[in-house]
Motif scaffolding. Structure first.
Motif, PDB file in Angstrom:
ATOM      1  N   ALA A  68      37.317  -9.387  28.555  1.00 22.40           N
ATOM      2  CA  ALA A  68      36.595 -10.472  29.225  1.00 22.40           C
ATOM      3  C   ALA A  68      35.158 -10.528  28.721  1.00 22.40           C
ATOM      4  O   ALA A  68      34.602 -11.606  28.512  1.00 22.40           O
ATOM      5  CB  ALA A  68      36.620 -10.268  30.738  1.00 22.40           C
ATOM      6  N   GLY A  71      35.073 -12.235  25.440  1.00 27.17           N
ATOM      7  CA  GLY A  71      35.520 -13.620  25.403  1.00 27.17           C
ATOM      8  C   GLY A  71      36.957 -13.796  24.949  1.00 27.17           C
ATOM      9  O   GLY A  71      37.397 -14.917  24.697  1.00 27.17           O
ATOM     10  N   ASP A  74      39.644 -15.331  29.485  1.00 23.49           N
ATOM     11  CA  ASP A  74      38.806 -16.045  30.439  1.00 23.49           C
ATOM     12  C   ASP A  74      38.626 -15.185  31.689  1.00 23.49           C
ATOM     13  O   ASP A  74      39.587 -14.584  32.187  1.00 23.49           O
ATOM     14  CB  ASP A  74      39.477 -17.375  30.809  1.00 23.49           C
ATOM     15  CG  ASP A  74      38.541 -18.289  31.578  1.00 23.49           C
ATOM     16  OD1 ASP A  74      38.039 -17.867  32.639  1.00 23.49           O
ATOM     17  OD2 ASP A  74      38.317 -19.423  31.128  1.00 23.49           O
ATOM     18  N   ARG A  76      38.366 -15.843  34.683  1.00 19.26           N
ATOM     19  CA  ARG A  76      39.182 -16.222  35.843  1.00 19.26           C
ATOM     20  C   ARG A  76      40.518 -15.499  35.863  1.00 19.26           C
ATOM     21  O   ARG A  76      41.112 -15.303  36.933  1.00 19.26           O
ATOM     22  CB  ARG A  76      39.438 -17.726  35.817  1.00 19.26           C
ATOM     23  CG  ARG A  76      38.216 -18.597  35.993  1.00 19.26           C
ATOM     24  CD  ARG A  76      38.581 -20.042  35.793  1.00 19.26           C
ATOM     25  NE  ARG A  76      39.054 -20.300  34.441  1.00 19.26           N
ATOM     26  CZ  ARG A  76      39.650 -21.440  34.052  1.00 19.26           C
ATOM     27  NH1 ARG A  76      39.858 -22.393  34.933  1.00 19.26           N
ATOM     28  NH2 ARG A  76      40.035 -21.595  32.803  1.00 19.26           N
ATOM     29  N   TYR A  77      41.004 -15.112  34.688  1.00 18.94           N
ATOM     30  CA  TYR A  77      42.332 -14.526  34.607  1.00 18.94           C
ATOM     31  C   TYR A  77      42.315 -13.001  34.613  1.00 18.94           C
ATOM     32  O   TYR A  77      43.358 -12.362  34.535  1.00 18.94           O
ATOM     33  CB  TYR A  77      43.042 -15.044  33.360  1.00 18.94           C
ATOM     34  CG  TYR A  77      43.095 -16.554  33.313  1.00 18.94           C
ATOM     35  CD1 TYR A  77      43.458 -17.284  34.440  1.00 18.94           C
ATOM     36  CD2 TYR A  77      42.743 -17.258  32.166  1.00 18.94           C
ATOM     37  CE1 TYR A  77      43.485 -18.668  34.431  1.00 18.94           C
ATOM     38  CE2 TYR A  77      42.776 -18.648  32.144  1.00 18.94           C
ATOM     39  CZ  TYR A  77      43.139 -19.346  33.272  1.00 18.94           C
ATOM     40  OH  TYR A  77      43.161 -20.723  33.259  1.00 18.94           O
ATOM     41  N   ILE A 153      30.860 -10.174  32.546  1.00 21.33           N
ATOM     42  CA  ILE A 153      30.364 -11.474  32.099  1.00 21.33           C
ATOM     43  C   ILE A 153      28.853 -11.428  31.900  1.00 21.33           C
ATOM     44  O   ILE A 153      28.303 -12.072  30.997  1.00 21.33           O
ATOM     45  CB  ILE A 153      30.755 -12.568  33.112  1.00 21.33           C
ATOM     46  CG1 ILE A 153      32.288 -12.611  33.251  1.00 21.33           C
ATOM     47  CG2 ILE A 153      30.237 -13.928  32.675  1.00 21.33           C
ATOM     48  CD1 ILE A 153      33.033 -12.693  31.932  1.00 21.33           C
ATOM     49  N   GLY A 425      45.721 -17.928  26.404  1.00 25.07           N
ATOM     50  CA  GLY A 425      44.374 -17.755  25.870  1.00 25.07           C
ATOM     51  C   GLY A 425      44.372 -16.960  24.580  1.00 25.07           C
ATOM     52  O   GLY A 425      43.637 -17.283  23.635  1.00 25.07           O
ATOM     53  N   SER A 429      43.187 -18.200  20.791  1.00 24.38           N
ATOM     54  CA  SER A 429      42.195 -17.450  20.019  1.00 24.38           C
ATOM     55  C   SER A 429      42.688 -17.152  18.609  1.00 24.38           C
ATOM     56  O   SER A 429      41.895 -17.010  17.678  1.00 24.38           O
ATOM     57  CB  SER A 429      41.852 -16.137  20.733  1.00 24.38           C
ATOM     58  OG  SER A 429      41.222 -16.386  21.966  1.00 24.38           O
ATOM     59  N   ARG A 434      37.136 -17.886  18.793  1.00 23.60           N
ATOM     60  CA  ARG A 434      36.748 -17.764  20.195  1.00 23.60           C
ATOM     61  C   ARG A 434      35.343 -18.312  20.393  1.00 23.60           C
ATOM     62  O   ARG A 434      34.516 -18.300  19.482  1.00 23.60           O
ATOM     63  CB  ARG A 434      36.817 -16.311  20.650  1.00 23.60           C
ATOM     64  CG  ARG A 434      35.964 -15.363  19.827  1.00 23.60           C
ATOM     65  CD  ARG A 434      36.139 -13.941  20.304  1.00 23.60           C
ATOM     66  NE  ARG A 434      35.647 -12.985  19.320  1.00 23.60           N
ATOM     67  CZ  ARG A 434      35.781 -11.677  19.439  1.00 23.60           C
ATOM     68  NH1 ARG A 434      36.391 -11.174  20.505  1.00 23.60           N
ATOM     69  NH2 ARG A 434      35.330 -10.862  18.517  1.00 23.60           N
ATOM     70  N   GLU A 435      35.083 -18.768  21.601  1.00 26.98           N
ATOM     71  CA  GLU A 435      33.778 -19.326  21.932  1.00 26.98           C
ATOM     72  C   GLU A 435      32.762 -18.190  22.110  1.00 26.98           C
ATOM     73  O   GLU A 435      33.031 -17.209  22.798  1.00 26.98           O
ATOM     74  CB  GLU A 435      33.858 -20.151  23.213  1.00 26.98           C
ATOM     75  CG  GLU A 435      34.691 -21.420  23.078  1.00 26.98           C
ATOM     76  CD  GLU A 435      34.038 -22.443  22.161  1.00 26.98           C
ATOM     77  OE1 GLU A 435      32.814 -22.347  21.943  1.00 26.98           O
ATOM     78  OE2 GLU A 435      34.757 -23.322  21.655  1.00 26.98           O
TER      79      GLU A 435
END
Length: 503
Positions: A68, A71, A74, A76-77, A153, A425, A429, A434-435
Motif C-alpha cells: 500500500a 502504491g 489501493d 481501500r483494499y 499512506i 489492481g 499495474s 503505477r501512479e
C-alpha cells in the motif's frame, strides 16, 4: 445496545441473566474479525449475541501495508470494513479503556461523547499491539510509524512529496536531506517497507529530469547482527546482498541514538540529515491491558493456556475469558518454552481456533490446544522481487517468491470483493505504470481553507497630509496664550483628570 450500556460509575455486580449469552470481542483486527466470523458460523443468533469493539471501523491486513505504501495496492483494499465483513454481528466503534472481568464489564470511550460500560458473559481479548518505541531524542517528533494503513499512506505521500520538493530545490545540502530516507528495524515490516518504497521511489524519479537515481539515499538500521530473523540465515544473507546491490545502506548491530530535527546519529558515530524517518523496530502488547484485572506476564501480555483460555501464573483458568494474537502469550507447542510469534499467520489461525473452542465450551465440550507448525514465510522486496521459505527446507528467491507472496496473502485477505479488487489492481499495474503522485494535503485538508479564511492584515494608515502653509509673521505678544489656556470647561476637565491621577 441499550441493553448493554450502563451509566458510569461501573456496575459493582455481574450482568443480569440473559436468554442469549453475549460474547464481547475486544479488538477488530485479525483475531477479532476471524473469531467473530467463525463464531457466527458455529453459533446461530439464538445461541449467542456477538459484539466486536474497536476504535476503527475496519480491520487492517498488515502484510499488505508495504505494498500500500508503494502504491501497488489501493489503500481501500488493505482494510476490511467491519460493517461489511461482520454480517449478523454488532460492531461498536470506540476505544476500550478499562476491563473488569470480575464484574463482566468493559468501559468503552467513543471518539465523541461520554464513556460507557457494556456487560458480557464471555470475553475474547484480541487488542493486538502498538509500536514499541524507545526514549530516543527526537523520535516522537520526527518519526513515522508503520503499524496501520494511515501511517503507510503517510509514508508514501511523504516520500513522493520530498521528491517533488527536491526537484525544485537547487541547494545541494537541502536536496540531500530531502532525498535521504531512513528506516529503523530490519524485521519483516522494516525490510519489506524499505524495499517496496525504494522500488517506488526509483520508478517515480524517472519522471524528474532534474533528479538522478543516484540522488536517492535509503538507509536501514538494525540492532541485531542480521535482518529477517524469521527466515534462514541463507535467505537473510541473500536479502541483505540484494538490498545492498540496489544501493540501500544497511547498518547491522547498530542503534539509533538521536534524530533531533532530522539529524540522525547512529551508535557507530555515523551522522547524516534525513527528513524521513520510519520506525518499524518491533511491537508491544496493547497498553490498555494494564488497566484490567486480567493476569499479565512481565511483557504486558495476557497469560493463556494452549487452549487460548486466559489463566493465571499458576495455570488456573480464568472463567469465560479467552485471548489470542499479539497481546497474548500463547504457548508454542512445537517449540516448548517459547511463545507463538506476533504475526498475521498465527493471529488468523488463533482467532479461528479460539472461536471453535468457545463454541465447544458453550455446547459443554472440552476445548482443544492450539498448535500450528510454521509452514513458512514470504516477503516482498519490491516489484517482481521476493524471498520465501517453506517447511524450513524449501527456499525460493526472486520472481517465483514474489508470486508466492502475493498468492498467499491475497488468499488470506477476508471478503471476496477485496480479493478481486486487489488482483484487479495488480493486473492494471502490470499493464500500466503505477501512479506515483503525492497527495500530501490529505493529512491536513483544511490547511488551505484556513489560510484563505484568515482576514487580511489592515493596511498601514497613510501619513497625514502636510498642514496648509501658515502666515509666520510676528504675532503681538498680547495675542499669544499659554498652551493650556483653552476654554474654561476644557480647563476644568483637565484639572479634574489631573486631580484624580494625583489621588
Amino acid at each position: 445496545m441499550s441493553e448493554s450500556t450502563v451509566t458510569t460509575p461501573a456496575p459493582t455486580s455481574g450482568p443480569k441473566p440473559r436468554k442469549v449469552p453475549r460474547i464481547v470481542i475486544l479488538g477488530g483486527g485479525s483475531v477479532g474479525l476471524y473469531s467473530a466470523r467463525r463464531l457466527r458460523r458455529r453459533l446461530g443468533n439464538r445461541e449467542a449475541a456477538i459484539v466486536v469493539v474497536d476504535p476503527r471501523p475496519y480491520m487492517t491486513y498488515a502484510p499488505f501495508l508495504p505494498e500500500a505504501a508503494a502504491g501497488s495496492i489501493d489503500a481501500r483494499y488493505v482494510v476490511a470494513p467491519h460493517r461489511r465483513a461482520l454480517k449478523g454481528i454488532d460492531a461498536l466503534q470506540g476505544k476500550v479503556t478499562e476491563i473488569r472481568h470480575a464484574d463482566r464489564t468493559v468501559q468503552i470511550t467513543p471518539e465523541e461523547g461520554e464513556p460507557y460500560w457494556i456487560t458480557y458473559d464471555h470475553l475474547i481479548v484480541g487488542l493486538g499491539s502498538v509500536a514499541r518505541t524507545l526514549p530516543i531524542p527526537g523520535l516522537a517528533e520526527q518519526a513515522i510509524g508503520f503499524k496501520n494503513v494511515e501511517e503507510a499512506i503517510a509514508v508514501r505521500n511523504h516520500v513522493l512529496g520530498r521528491i517533488d520538493r527536491a526537484s525544485s530545490t537547487w541547494d545541494p545540502e537541502l536536496r540531500r536531506r530531502m532525498l535521504t530516507f531512513t528506516f529503523v528495524g530490519g524485521g519483516f515490516a522494516g525490510v519489506e517497507a524499505i524495499a517496496e518504497v525504494e522500488d517506488m521511489a526509483r520508478d517515480a524519479i524517472k519522471q524528474y529530469p532534474s533528479l538522478a537515481p543516484s540522488d536517492l539515499r535509503f538507509v536501514l538500521v538494525e540492532g541485531s547482527r542480521r535482518i529477517l530473523p524469521e527466515v534462514s540465515e541463507e535467505l537473510g544473507g541473500y536479502t541483505l546482498e540484494q538490498l545492498r546491490k540496489r544501493g540501500i545502506e544497511v547498518y547491522l548491530s547498530t542503534f539509533l541514538n538521536s534524530c533531533v530535527d532530522g539529524h540522525v546519529v547512529l551508535s557507530d558515530k555515523t551522522e547524516f540529515d534525513s527528513e524521513t524517518i520510519v520506525w518499524t523496530a518491533g511491537v508491544k502488547a496493547n497498553p490498555v491491558l494494564q488497566n484490567s484485572d486480567l493476569p499479565l506476564d512481565k511483557m504486558g501480555r495476557v497469560i493463556t493456556l494452549a487452549t487460548l483460555q486466559i489463566a493465571d501464573a499458576e495455570g488456573n483458568v480464568v472463567p469465560d475469558a479467552y485471548a489470542a494474537g499479539d497481546c497474548a502469550a500463547v504457548p508454542d507447542l512445537y517449540n516448548p518454552g517459547s511463545f507463538c510469534p506476533p504475526n498475521a499467520q498465527h493471529a488468523i489461525r488463533e482467532g479461528a481456533h479460539l472461536a471453535d473452542n468457545l463454541a465447544r465450551v458453550l455446547r459443554s465440550a472440552e476445548p482443544t490446544p492450539y498448535k500450528h507448525k510454521n509452514i513458512g514465510a514470504v516477503a516482498s522486496l519490491g516489484m517482481y522481487k521476493g524471498v520465501a521459505q517453506f517447511l524450513g527446507k524449501i527456499k525460493v528467491r526472486g520472481f517465483p517468491a514474489w508470486v508466492l507472496h502475493r498468492s498467499y496473502h491475497v488468499m488470506a485477505m477476508p471478503t471476496l470483493n477485496r480479493k478481486v479488487a486487489i488482483m484487479a489492481g495488480w493486473t492494471s499495474s502490470l499493464l500500466w505504470r503505477r501512479e506515483t503522485v503525492a497527495l500530501g494535503s490529505i493529512h491536513d485538508p483544511r490547511a488551505e481553507f484556513r489560510a484563505a479564511s484568515v482576514p487580511p492584515k489592515p493596511k498601514a494608515e497613510a501619513p497625514a497630509a502636510p498642514a496648509k502653509a501658515e502666515d509666520h509673521s510676528p504675532v503681538p505678544s498680547s495675542e499669544v496664550k499659554p498652551s493650556g489656556a483653552n476654554r474654561a470647561d476644557d480647563t476644568s476637565a483637565a484639572d479634574s483628570a489631573s486631580a484624580k491621577a494625583t489621588a
